[in-house]
Design a protein around this motif. Structure first.
Motif, mmCIF file in Angstrom:
data_model
loop_
_atom_site.group_PDB
_atom_site.id
_atom_site.type_symbol
_atom_site.label_atom_id
_atom_site.label_comp_id
_atom_site.label_asym_id
_atom_site.label_seq_id
_atom_site.Cartn_x
_atom_site.Cartn_y
_atom_site.Cartn_z
ATOM 1 N N SER A 273 0.822 -1.214 0.000
ATOM 2 C CA SER A 273 0.000 0.000 0.000
ATOM 3 C C SER A 273 0.858 1.266 0.000
ATOM 4 O O SER A 273 0.489 2.287 -0.586
ATOM 5 N N SER A 274 2.035 1.191 0.649
ATOM 6 C CA SER A 274 2.923 2.335 0.678
ATOM 7 C C SER A 274 3.570 2.575 -0.682
ATOM 8 O O SER A 274 3.714 3.724 -1.124
ATOM 9 N N VAL A 275 3.941 1.491 -1.368
ATOM 10 C CA VAL A 275 4.476 1.631 -2.728
ATOM 11 C C VAL A 275 3.420 2.252 -3.643
ATOM 12 O O VAL A 275 3.716 3.167 -4.435
ATOM 13 N N ALA A 276 2.179 1.784 -3.523
ATOM 14 C CA ALA A 276 1.096 2.333 -4.342
ATOM 15 C C ALA A 276 0.867 3.809 -4.039
ATOM 16 O O ALA A 276 0.653 4.625 -4.951
ATOM 17 N N THR A 277 0.922 4.171 -2.761
ATOM 18 C CA THR A 277 0.751 5.572 -2.376
ATOM 19 C C THR A 277 1.860 6.435 -2.971
ATOM 20 O O THR A 277 1.604 7.545 -3.467
ATOM 21 N N ALA A 278 3.071 5.936 -2.927
ATOM 22 C CA ALA A 278 4.193 6.682 -3.513
ATOM 23 C C ALA A 278 3.972 6.901 -5.004
ATOM 24 O O ALA A 278 4.232 7.998 -5.528
ATOM 25 N N ILE A 279 3.476 5.879 -5.697
ATOM 26 C CA ILE A 279 3.228 5.995 -7.138
ATOM 27 C C ILE A 279 2.163 7.046 -7.415
ATOM 28 O O ILE A 279 2.281 7.839 -8.364
ATOM 29 N N HIS A 280 1.128 7.095 -6.593
ATOM 30 C CA HIS A 280 0.075 8.098 -6.777
ATOM 31 C C HIS A 280 0.537 9.504 -6.376
ATOM 32 O O HIS A 280 -0.083 10.491 -6.778
ATOM 33 N N SER A 281 1.608 9.597 -5.614
ATOM 34 C CA SER A 281 2.041 10.896 -5.097
ATOM 35 C C SER A 281 2.900 11.689 -6.071
ATOM 36 O O SER A 281 2.788 12.914 -6.150
ATOM 37 N N VAL A 282 3.795 11.003 -6.793
ATOM 38 C CA VAL A 282 4.804 11.738 -7.551
ATOM 39 C C VAL A 282 4.217 12.426 -8.781
ATOM 40 O O VAL A 282 3.170 12.034 -9.307
ATOM 41 N N LYS A 283 4.921 13.426 -9.244
ATOM 42 C CA LYS A 283 4.478 14.217 -10.389
ATOM 43 C C LYS A 283 4.698 13.469 -11.702
ATOM 44 O O LYS A 283 5.351 12.413 -11.732
ATOM 45 N N PHE A 284 4.166 14.021 -12.782
ATOM 46 C CA PHE A 284 4.393 13.460 -14.110
ATOM 47 C C PHE A 284 5.901 13.392 -14.374
ATOM 48 O O PHE A 284 6.626 14.364 -14.189
ATOM 49 N N GLY A 285 6.350 12.220 -14.790
ATOM 50 C CA GLY A 285 7.777 12.050 -15.050
ATOM 51 C C GLY A 285 8.605 11.833 -13.807
ATOM 52 O O GLY A 285 9.842 11.833 -13.878
ATOM 53 N N GLY A 286 7.951 11.640 -12.676
ATOM 54 C CA GLY A 286 8.673 11.457 -11.419
ATOM 55 C C GLY A 286 9.230 10.051 -11.272
ATOM 56 O O GLY A 286 9.073 9.189 -12.150
ATOM 57 N N LYS A 287 9.888 9.825 -10.150
ATOM 58 C CA LYS A 287 10.514 8.534 -9.872
ATOM 59 C C LYS A 287 10.004 7.996 -8.541
ATOM 60 O O LYS A 287 9.868 8.752 -7.572
ATOM 61 N N VAL A 288 9.761 6.695 -8.513
ATOM 62 C CA VAL A 288 9.510 5.993 -7.262
ATOM 63 C C VAL A 288 10.631 4.976 -7.114
ATOM 64 O O VAL A 288 10.781 4.081 -7.957
ATOM 65 N N PHE A 289 11.420 5.143 -6.071
ATOM 66 C CA PHE A 289 12.573 4.274 -5.860
ATOM 67 C C PHE A 289 12.335 3.475 -4.593
ATOM 68 O O PHE A 289 12.215 4.031 -3.499
ATOM 69 N N VAL A 290 12.250 2.146 -4.746
ATOM 70 C CA VAL A 290 11.903 1.268 -3.630
ATOM 71 C C VAL A 290 13.188 0.738 -2.994
ATOM 72 O O VAL A 290 13.917 -0.053 -3.591
ATOM 73 N N ILE A 291 13.445 1.208 -1.775
ATOM 74 C CA ILE A 291 14.577 0.738 -0.981
ATOM 75 C C ILE A 291 14.152 -0.424 -0.090
ATOM 76 O O ILE A 291 14.917 -1.357 0.152
ATOM 77 N N GLY A 292 12.923 -0.369 0.403
ATOM 78 C CA GLY A 292 12.425 -1.377 1.331
ATOM 79 C C GLY A 292 12.262 -2.738 0.683
ATOM 80 O O GLY A 292 12.153 -2.867 -0.539
ATOM 81 N N VAL A 293 12.235 -3.770 1.531
ATOM 82 C CA VAL A 293 12.060 -5.158 1.090
ATOM 83 C C VAL A 293 10.628 -5.587 1.406
ATOM 84 O O VAL A 293 10.166 -5.439 2.543
ATOM 85 N N GLY A 294 9.930 -6.109 0.400
ATOM 86 C CA GLY A 294 8.534 -6.484 0.590
ATOM 87 C C GLY A 294 8.269 -7.947 0.319
ATOM 88 O O GLY A 294 9.187 -8.764 0.220
ATOM 89 N N LYS A 295 7.006 -8.267 0.165
ATOM 90 C CA LYS A 295 6.620 -9.653 -0.098
ATOM 91 C C LYS A 295 7.000 -10.034 -1.525
ATOM 92 O O LYS A 295 7.248 -9.165 -2.375
ATOM 93 N N PRO A 296 7.057 -11.341 -1.824
ATOM 94 C CA PRO A 296 7.541 -11.781 -3.137
ATOM 95 C C PRO A 296 6.747 -11.224 -4.318
ATOM 96 O O PRO A 296 7.308 -10.947 -5.378
ATOM 97 N N ASN A 297 5.443 -11.065 -4.157
ATOM 98 C CA ASN A 297 4.603 -10.556 -5.245
ATOM 99 C C ASN A 297 3.676 -9.486 -4.705
ATOM 100 O O ASN A 297 3.125 -9.618 -3.598
ATOM 101 N N MET A 298 3.487 -8.421 -5.485
ATOM 102 C CA MET A 298 2.545 -7.380 -5.097
ATOM 103 C C MET A 298 1.955 -6.717 -6.328
ATOM 104 O O MET A 298 2.519 -6.791 -7.428
ATOM 105 N N SER A 299 0.809 -6.062 -6.127
ATOM 106 C CA SER A 299 0.143 -5.332 -7.207
ATOM 107 C C SER A 299 0.525 -3.857 -7.141
ATOM 108 O O SER A 299 0.699 -3.297 -6.053
ATOM 109 N N VAL A 300 0.665 -3.239 -8.313
ATOM 110 C CA VAL A 300 0.965 -1.809 -8.390
ATOM 111 C C VAL A 300 -0.014 -1.152 -9.357
ATOM 112 O O VAL A 300 -0.540 -1.815 -10.269
#
Length: 374
Positions: A273-300
């Motif tokens: 949910s936090s990765v999804a929130t980050a994706i919805h937050s950034v501007k057009f052409g922005g970057k979402v960089f995932v440092i954290g370790v999550g579950k093997p599969n997730m939806s975005v």
């Protein structure tokens, strides 16, 4: 001819380590190298290029807690008695004669990855992707939470007069620095940091030093956000409301930055949910960089990424960061000392882990010491 160079320091305490197992038990017992070999300076007959280190400070990482509680992180599974810990600093006790850049008495921080030096990733400088990586504390390779360890000298970085605690914190700082470099955070960039745990807070310090603005940091825990505000008073803190959708959470985050959308989101939790929130937050052409370790599969939110031309990128540990991390700490650019909230002797490691794993303890970074810094 002697096989090692040794220190004259008196060594009297037996080697002990902090273990877990597939039954999720946690305990302290004797470990290798044994006391006799350390006292003799042989370090179990040190291989060429290796040294013996007396570990002085080790930080407890979230992965240590996870291996204890869950017994696995993805494909990395605890299958036997296993020693934890990979954030460590100490003092050189003995060196193989082939080691010329270190000598007994040198204070060092230990980089915990052992690489093959032969694969494409190693030969091109991206050794964190080594095909035969043996990363200490990742099963089945035992970690550094011991009183004494043998380690390749090339991965023991001199820290001079730096405290052992700061030396141990160079490991999580390296994680943050790798994220900063690969995400390309620059002076004046608007940045979102998701998660105010140790990695998120160190990333906050790095973004502050890099001149990012505005900075928003999020978390579920008000206490951690309060800690973040003390570390970086100009950062905007935002407590996540779990009843909101990722899109609505993103709108609240942008509002917290007075309407400025992030150019870069540094996601330090690995939570879907936090990765999804980050994706919805950034501007057009922005970057979402995932440092954290999550579950093997997730939806975005794929179409959000597509229609907004958002780059979604990831990192795996770090490479070539330790010399830079040492300079940043030695020159006072990054001050991680306030992150240490609890300290325990290695004999009390079980209590240290219980404190680190208890969200109600208020712990940020828990340190285990074989003796207190002087």
């Amino acid at each position: 001819m002697s096989t090692t160079t040794t220190t004259v320091e008196t060594i009297s305490k037996p080697n002990i380590g902090v273990f877990t197992n597939p039954e999720h038990k946690l305990w302290v017992e004797e470990s290798t190298p044994n006391l006799d070999s350390v006292k003799k300076g042989k370090g179990e007959d040190l291989p060429e290029g290796w040294v013996t280190v007396a570990i002085k400070s080790t930080g407890i990482c979230g992965s240590d807690i996870h291996f204890w509680h869950a017994g696995a992180i993805g494909p990395m599974v605890v299958t036997d008695n296993h020693i934890l810990g990979h954030e460590s600093a100490g003092v050189i006790l003995a060196t193989h004669p082939s080691v010329t850049h270190l000598q007994p008495g040198d204070r060092v921080a230990i980089e915990p990855g052992l690489i093959c030096n032969n694969c494409e990733q190693c030969l091109t400088g991206r050794y964190n992707g080594c095909e035969k990586m043996r990363f200490l504390s990742t099963p089945p390779v035992d970690g550094l939470l011991r009183r004494y360890v043998n380690h390749p000298a090339i991965w023991c970085h001199k820290i001079g007069a730096m405290t052992y605690e700061n030396g141990a914190l160079l490991e999580p700082l390296s994680v943050a620095l790798a994220g900063m470099e690969r995400s390309g955070v620059a002076l004046g960039d608007s940045v979102l940091i998701c998660g105010a745990g140790p990695i998120g807070l160190i990333t906050l310090l790095c973004c502050q030093a890099a001149g990012a603005c505005p900075i928003v940091i999020t978390d579920l825990d008000a206490g951690r956000l309060s800690y973040a505000a003390k570390l970086c008073p100009r950062a905007h803190t935002h407590r996540i409301d779990t009843s909101l959708s990722p899109a609505d959470s993103a709108a609240a985050i942008v509002a917290a930055a007075n309407g400025t959308k992030p150019a870069v989101a540094l996601e330090c939790t690995g939570v879907e949910s936090s990765v999804a929130t980050a994706i919805h937050s950034v501007k057009f052409g922005g970057k979402v960089f995932v440092i954290g370790v999550g579950k093997p599969n997730m939806s975005v939110p794929f179409m959000r990424l597509s229609t907004q031309e958002i780059d979604l990128r990831f990192q795996y540990r770090y490479c070539n960061t330790w010399p830079r991390a040492i300079r940043l700490v030695q020159d006072g650019v990054i001050d991680m000392a306030p992150l240490v909230t609890h300290r325990f002797d290695i004999e009390d490691a079980v209590k240290a882990f219980e404190t680190s794993g208890d969200v109600k303890s208020g712990a940020i970074k828990v340190m285990i010491q074989s003796e207190v810094d002087t």
